[in-house]
Scaffold this motif. Structure first.
Motif, PDB file in Angstrom:
ATOM      1  N   MET A   1      21.862  22.933 -66.626  1.00 11.48           N
ATOM      2  CA  MET A   1      22.287  23.148 -67.995  1.00 11.48           C
ATOM      3  C   MET A   1      21.424  22.289 -68.921  1.00 11.48           C
ATOM      4  N   THR A   5      22.513  24.389 -74.342  1.00 15.30           N
ATOM      5  CA  THR A   5      23.576  25.272 -73.883  1.00 15.30           C
ATOM      6  C   THR A   5      24.785  24.473 -73.410  1.00 15.30           C
ATOM      7  N   GLN A   7      28.185  25.044 -70.651  1.00 16.01           N
ATOM      8  CA  GLN A   7      28.632  25.901 -69.569  1.00 16.01           C
ATOM      9  C   GLN A   7      30.151  25.992 -69.573  1.00 16.01           C
ATOM     10  N   PHE A  12      31.738  30.010 -65.846  1.00 15.42           N
ATOM     11  CA  PHE A  12      30.457  29.365 -65.533  1.00 15.42           C
ATOM     12  C   PHE A  12      29.266  30.010 -66.240  1.00 15.42           C
ATOM     13  N   LYS A  13      29.512  30.748 -67.282  1.00 20.11           N
ATOM     14  CA  LYS A  13      28.446  31.359 -68.087  1.00 20.11           C
ATOM     15  C   LYS A  13      27.966  30.320 -69.094  1.00 20.11           C
ATOM     16  N   GLU A  14      26.666  30.267 -69.318  1.00 23.02           N
ATOM     17  CA  GLU A  14      26.118  29.347 -70.310  1.00 23.02           C
ATOM     18  C   GLU A  14      26.021  30.051 -71.659  1.00 23.02           C
ATOM     19  N   CYS A  22      32.876  31.815 -75.966  1.00 22.85           N
ATOM     20  CA  CYS A  22      32.083  31.974 -74.749  1.00 22.85           C
ATOM     21  C   CYS A  22      31.627  33.422 -74.634  1.00 22.85           C
TER      22      CYS A  22
END
Length: 90
Positions: A1, A5, A7, A12-14, A22
């Motif tokens: 990361m 960005t 997370q 767990f998406k950046e 998100c």
């Protein structure tokens, strides 16, 4: 990361730093939020300083000014301390 960005702990998406939602699970992202215990402690401290100013000077305007000045200073300290904190809310 990277520094640009954040997370998501849920999917767990950046997402880019500064995003409000998100991009993966659509959780709300809040920046700089302080814990309630810290806010309560600082509020208690502001009231204590105002009471101390009143007990020393016996002047209501001095205690009110002390309260508001201490609130402003403590808010600045909280914002600076927790500026990098990122919270995801489902």
């Amino acid at each position: 990361m990277s520094n640009q960005t954040v997370q998501c702990p849920f999917c767990f998406k950046e997402s880019r730093h500064g995003a409000k939602i998100c991009t993966g699970c659509h959780s709300r992202i809040v920046y700089g939020e302080s814990p309630a215990s810290v806010a309560f402690l600082f509020q208690f401290l502001a009231f204590g300083l105002a009471w101390l100013a009143y007990s020393l000077t016996e002047s209501t305007p001095v205690s009110v000014i002390t309260f508001f000045v201490s609130c402003i200073v403590l808010i600045c300290i909280i914002k600076k301390t927790y500026a990098d904190r990122v919270i995801f809310i489902r």
